[in-house]
Motif scaffolding. Structure first.
Motif, PDB file in Angstrom:
ATOM      1  N   LEU A   1       0.752  -1.218  -0.273  1.00 47.38           N
ATOM      2  CA  LEU A   1      -0.550   0.240  -0.270  1.00 47.38           C
ATOM      3  C   LEU A   1       0.418   1.030   0.459  1.00 47.38           C
ATOM      4  CD1 LEU A   1      -2.573  -1.569   2.530  1.00 47.38           C
ATOM      5  CD2 LEU A   1      -2.753  -1.010  -0.121  1.00 47.38           C
ATOM      6  N   PRO A   2       0.088   2.671  -0.921  1.00 43.59           N
ATOM      7  CA  PRO A   2       1.405   3.517  -1.207  1.00 43.59           C
ATOM      8  C   PRO A   2       1.636   4.152   0.101  1.00 43.59           C
ATOM      9  CG  PRO A   2      -0.668   3.591  -1.773  1.00 43.59           C
ATOM     10  CD  PRO A   2      -0.991   2.160  -1.282  1.00 43.59           C
TER      11      PRO A   2
ATOM     12  N   LYS B   1      -5.940  14.799  -4.410  1.00 43.76           N
ATOM     13  CA  LYS B   1      -7.007  14.111  -3.317  1.00 43.76           C
ATOM     14  C   LYS B   1      -7.108  12.592  -3.756  1.00 43.76           C
ATOM     15  CE  LYS B   1      -9.904  16.369  -6.173  1.00 43.76           C
ATOM     16  NZ  LYS B   1      -9.070  17.024  -6.980  1.00 43.76           N
ATOM     17  N   SER B   2      -6.500  11.832  -4.987  1.00 42.13           N
ATOM     18  CA  SER B   2      -7.145  10.440  -4.966  1.00 42.13           C
ATOM     19  C   SER B   2      -5.641   9.677  -4.518  1.00 42.13           C
ATOM     20  CB  SER B   2      -6.286  10.425  -6.623  1.00 42.13           C
ATOM     21  OG  SER B   2      -7.911  11.148  -7.507  1.00 42.13           O
ATOM     22  N   MET B   3      -4.163  10.762  -4.041  1.00 37.06           N
ATOM     23  CA  MET B   3      -3.793   9.906  -3.804  1.00 37.06           C
ATOM     24  C   MET B   3      -3.804   9.375  -2.233  1.00 37.06           C
ATOM     25  SD  MET B   3      -0.249  12.089  -5.061  1.00 37.06           S
ATOM     26  CE  MET B   3       0.978  11.889  -3.606  1.00 37.06           C
ATOM     27  N   LEU B   4      -4.447  10.839  -1.805  1.00 35.77           N
ATOM     28  CA  LEU B   4      -4.996  10.824   0.327  1.00 35.77           C
ATOM     29  C   LEU B   4      -5.798   9.194   0.493  1.00 35.77           C
ATOM     30  CD1 LEU B   4      -6.108  14.795   0.566  1.00 35.77           C
ATOM     31  CD2 LEU B   4      -3.992  12.932   1.970  1.00 35.77           C
ATOM     32  N   ALA B   5      -6.891   9.713  -0.841  1.00 40.10           N
ATOM     33  CA  ALA B   5      -7.954   8.056  -0.630  1.00 40.10           C
ATOM     34  C   ALA B   5      -7.388   7.083  -0.909  1.00 40.10           C
ATOM     35  CB  ALA B   5      -8.639   8.107  -2.083  1.00 40.10           C
ATOM     36  N   ALA B   6      -6.134   6.858  -2.392  1.00 38.29           N
ATOM     37  CA  ALA B   6      -5.623   5.467  -2.304  1.00 38.29           C
ATOM     38  C   ALA B   6      -4.750   5.025  -0.942  1.00 38.29           C
ATOM     39  CB  ALA B   6      -4.606   5.474  -2.834  1.00 38.29           C
TER      40      ALA B   6
END
Length: 511
Positions: A190-191, A226-231
């Protein structure tokens, strides 16, 4: 020859619920035929050709008689290829090749290949749990054996071919019990939250959302993270509890998505494209399969570019988000799937995405923002606990060294907050009632009991509710978030500062 009519037990699925099906095979004189009756779909009707070919591969030929296969009860739609194996076993029984008495104690499901091999089918895990409840064993393909072994104390026969099953019942070969399989935990898969520079407010909201299983909406220009945070949210969430893992794995088993028959241990993260249809998101189709919201049960459903989803599709999420269930209605019945998800959504403030930057904003600002955000209804906005702005990242922030707080550090704080909630609700929820593990699930009298704020906090909440015109749902969602903030701080009571921060996450007006 065996009995005049051979009977083998199998199952049909209505959502994750299992129905008993009695496969009856009769051989009689008359015109040579092989007929399947009992409301079969196309896949079931074609099973006669797969069964015939599989028996031929074993050197067995069907007698030149009239063969009738009845799938009872006849008024239940039979769907899927898992009826191949019980039909073949019933045929072998009526032909006298398999002993009738030994077969009666088993439930069977599996698809036959033309060479007699058994291939994996959907729904083995719920079928195995049902077999335990009805005090029977289970016969399934070897590829599904690890999945069936999780059901508990039952006899599982998992042959690779039909010949192995025949040899087992004749005593010339022994099939060993399959071992339970679990999804492997891949370290570093996971990132990491440390990859994100800046966005401290959004990181705080992400931690709050993870701690209490709250829904989260992030609004900001393109490229703001936004997408980085959600991932990175799945990495903050605690692993699945055994009961949660079993519930989730049953849904994925029915959908045919349980890879290698392994029980799931990580919370799912589903991120469907905004072109997804309503049945794809909520569930449906010809066989009423679970949708993305059910496949994300006990995990995260991430909807990027939220206003780009079709309006009816988004509106269909309203009831599952409130009840934790997705119901697919059909003329011949209703199918219900669990859908207790944490919704995380991201969107631009307007179509061009640069509402806050006059140099890049389109000429219709700010009207374009109102038009764009109006694609999402007020009731759906009201079901989202946390609304946070994610501004564009400055170049000075990008040049800074990586943050010290990694995913592991934040996840440890989240785990402590979740442990506090789990212990609280385990003591308060009466036996026989639905299990509650997080603040997001608390409601009614229970919520009032655990999240009642102190006098200054209650006064602030009452005043804010009047000024901001909060709905009753919004009022209670503020209480849930405030309770989570108190748990993160280790506070037994909800104080004014917790109410104030929870109110700061409520959406007031379109920017």
């Amino acid at each position: 020859m065996g009995p005049v009519v051979a009977r083998v037990s199998t199952v049909a699925f209505q959502g994750v619920d299992v129905l008993d099906i009695d496969v009856q095979v009769q051989m009689s004189g008359g015109q040579v035929a092989f007929t399947v009756v009992g409301l079969p779909d196309k896949a079931v009707a074609e099973s006669r050709e797969r069964v015939r070919a599989a028996l031929h591969a074993l050197g067995l030929a069907l007698p030149p008689k009239r063969i009738t296969v009845n799938l009872a009860p006849a008024d239940v739609q039979k769907e899927g290829s898992h009826y191949d194996l019980p039909i073949a076993i019933a045929l072998l029984t009526v032909m006298g090749i398999l002993p009738d008495e030994d077969i009666k104690g088993f439930c069977a499901l599996g698809e036959l290949a033309l060479d007699g091999a058994l291939t994996a089918v959907a729904g083995t895990l719920p079928a195995a749990i049902h077999a335990v409840a009805t005090d029977r064993g289970l016969i399934c393909p070897a590829a599904c054996g690890g999945e069936a072994a999780w059901a508990g104390e039952l006899e599982v026969l998992a042959p690779r071919t039909l010949l192995e099953l025949i040899n087992h019942f004749k005593g010339t070969q022994v099939l060993s019990r399959p071992q339970p399989k679990m999804e492997e935990d891949e370290p570093g898969a996971l990132p990491d939250l440390a990859d994100i520079k800046g966005q401290e407010t959004a990181k705080r909201a992400l931690e709050v959302a993870a701690s209490g299983a709250h829904n989260l909406l992030m609004v900001g220009p393109p490229g703001s993270g936004k997408s980085m945070l959600a991932a990175r949210l799945p990495g903050l969430l605690p692993p699945l509890e055994p009961a949660e893992a079993l519930d989730l794995s049953m849904i994925h088993s029915v959908a045919g998505k349980l890879e290698g028959g392994r029980l799931m241990r990580r919370r799912p993260f589903r991120d469907p494209h905004h072109s997804a249809s309503l049945p794809a998101l909520v569930g449906g189709g010809v066989r009423a399969k679970p949708g993305e919201i059910s496949l994300a049960h006990q995990g995260v459903l991430f909807l990027d570019e939220l206003p780009e989803f079709a309006r009816p599709t988004l509106e269909a999420l309203r009831q599952p988000l409130e009840t934790g269930r997705a119901t697919v209605a059909r003329a011949n019945g209703h199918v219900t799937y669990p859908a207790r998800v944490q919704l995380v959504a991201a969107m631009n403030p307007c179509r061009c995405g640069h509402l806050d930057d006059p140099a890049q904003a389109c000429g219709r600002a700010p009207k374009c923002a109102a038009d764009y955000q109006s694609k999402i209804s007020g009731p759906l906005f009201d079901r989202i606990d946390l609304h946070v702005d994610v501004p564009a990242v400055k170049a000075s922030d990008l040049s800074l060294p990586p943050p010290r707080e990694t995913t592991a550090v934040v996840a440890a704080r989240v785990a402590r907050a979740r442990a506090i909630q789990a212990a609280r609700y385990a003591a308060l929820v009466k036996p026989g009632h639905p299990t509650i593990r997080t603040n997001a699930e608390a409601d009614g009298e229970l919520l009032e009991k655990v999240a009642a704020p102190e006098a200054p906090g209650r006064a602030l909440l009452t005043e804010a509710a009047d000024r901001l015109r909060l709905s009753a749902r919004g009022y209670h969602r503020v209480l849930r978030v405030a309770r989570t903030l108190a748990d993160m701080e280790g506070s037994d009571t909800v104080r004014r500062v917790h109410i104030a921060e929870a109110l700061s996450y409520r959406r007031v007006v379109v920017r």
